[in-house]
Design a protein around this motif. Sequence first.
Motif, PDB file in Angstrom:
ATOM      1  N   GLY A 226       0.772  -1.236   0.000  1.00 15.88           N
ATOM      2  CA  GLY A 226       0.000   0.000   0.000  1.00 15.88           C
ATOM      3  C   GLY A 226       0.797   1.277   0.000  1.00 15.88           C
ATOM      4  N   VAL A 227       2.119   1.198  -0.224  1.00 14.85           N
ATOM      5  CA  VAL A 227       2.920   2.432  -0.213  1.00 14.85           C
ATOM      6  C   VAL A 227       3.118   3.010  -1.611  1.00 14.85           C
ATOM      7  N   GLY A 228       2.613   2.338  -2.651  1.00  8.45           N
ATOM      8  CA  GLY A 228       2.657   2.916  -3.992  1.00  8.45           C
ATOM      9  C   GLY A 228       3.669   2.311  -4.928  1.00  8.45           C
ATOM     10  N   LYS A 229       4.124   1.097  -4.663  1.00  4.95           N
ATOM     11  CA  LYS A 229       5.141   0.469  -5.527  1.00  4.95           C
ATOM     12  C   LYS A 229       4.570   0.148  -6.913  1.00  4.95           C
ATOM     13  N   THR A 230       3.422  -0.492  -6.939  1.00  6.25           N
ATOM     14  CA  THR A 230       2.797  -0.866  -8.210  1.00  6.25           C
ATOM     15  C   THR A 230       2.439   0.369  -9.035  1.00  6.25           C
ATOM     16  N   GLU A 231       2.020   1.419  -8.352  1.00  5.92           N
ATOM     17  CA  GLU A 231       1.603   2.638  -9.029  1.00  5.92           C
ATOM     18  C   GLU A 231       2.748   3.257  -9.841  1.00  5.92           C
ATOM     19  N   ILE A 232       3.989   3.061  -9.385  1.00 10.22           N
ATOM     20  CA  ILE A 232       5.146   3.613 -10.090  1.00 10.22           C
ATOM     21  C   ILE A 232       5.210   3.066 -11.512  1.00 10.22           C
ATOM     22  N   ALA A 233       5.008   1.767 -11.673  1.00  7.44           N
ATOM     23  CA  ALA A 233       5.038   1.151 -13.002  1.00  7.44           C
ATOM     24  C   ALA A 233       3.888   1.668 -13.860  1.00  7.44           C
ATOM     25  N   LYS A 234       2.711   1.804 -13.280  1.00 12.46           N
ATOM     26  CA  LYS A 234       1.550   2.294 -14.026  1.00 12.46           C
ATOM     27  C   LYS A 234       1.773   3.720 -14.517  1.00 12.46           C
TER      28      LYS A 234
END
Length: 314
Positions: free
Chosen positions: A54-62
Motif C-alpha cells: 500500500g505504499v505505492g510500488k505498483t503505481e510507479i510502473a503504471k
Amino acid sequence: MADDSAAHCALPANVDETLELLKRGQYIGERSLATVLFLAIKLGRPLFLEGEAGVGKTEIAKVLANALGRPLIRLQCYEGLDVNSAVYEWNYARQMMEIRLAEAAGDRDRERLESDIFSKRFLIERPLLQALRPGIGGAPVLLIDELDRTDEPFEAFLLELLSDFQVSIPELGTIKAAEAPITIITSNRTREIHDALKRRCLYHWVDYPNAARELEILKIKAPGAADALSRQIVAFIQRLRHGNDLFKLPGVAETIDWADALTQLDKVALDPETIDSTLGVLLKYQDDIQKIQGSEAARLLDEVKQDMVGLPGV
C-alpha cells in the motif's frame, strides 16, 4: 495497459526529468526514487522495489507506462505460479485438432507435422514472453508484481530473463528482446528474495510518506476533501503508524480511501464516532480495529487536535 491516448514520450534524460515525469502522472515521489528510476532506465536494469503493502510500488510502473505512452504488461505473482502461466504454453486443443486433420488427410510425415504443430502459430504468449516483443513507441513496461508471493523455483527461472532478457523455448530456440523492457519488480517482503535475483536489479525501499508528502498526495488524489479534514486525516494516520503495534499499518491507498469515504459522508472534520464507524476503511484486520476503536481512537484524535491548534485553516 497504458492509456492509448497518451503520447509517446522520450525517455527522461536526467533525474529532474524523471521527477517531472512522475509528477505529470500525479505520483508524488522523493528525489531518491527518481534517481534510481532514472538509472534503471538509463542502464537497462530491472528496478526492484521493496516496501510494505500500500505504499505505492505498483503505481510507479503504471505511472511510468502511462507517462511514456508505452504498454504496461503486468505479471501478478501468486503461490504456485509456473512457466505455463507466466511465460508461454502450447495451444494443445489446436495442436490436437491439427493432428487429427492431418491423420484424416492421410498425412504420415511425422517430422513435418511435429515441426508444424510446434510453430509460433500454436504458441500462447504469457506476460513475460509478451514483454520481449517490441511495443509501439519502444519496449513495454514490464511489472512483475509481488514477487515474494511466488516460490524459489520461479525466482530461479527469472534469472535468465533478468540477465539477458531472453527466454529459451525447447521447440523454438531462444527468443531475445531487441530492446529490454523497462522492468519494475515489487515485493511486500513477506519473505526474502534470493541475492542472485537482487544482484541483477537496482534496489529501492519505498517507505511510508512523511506528513507533508502524504498531505500533498491527498490534495491530488482526494481533491474533494476539505483542507482541514485532510490535515487531520494525515496527522491521525501518521500517529497510527508510528505509535501503535498493528498487524497491518494503513498504507497510502487506505489514506486516500478514508479521505474519499469521509467526503462521501459530508465530513469536514474528524470526531470519535466517525472514526469508530469508518475504521474498516482504514484497517483490514479485526484485531487492529478492536485495538484502536473507542478510547484509543479518541486519545489519538485529542493529540491530533492539540498539535493542530493555531494552524491556519484548522
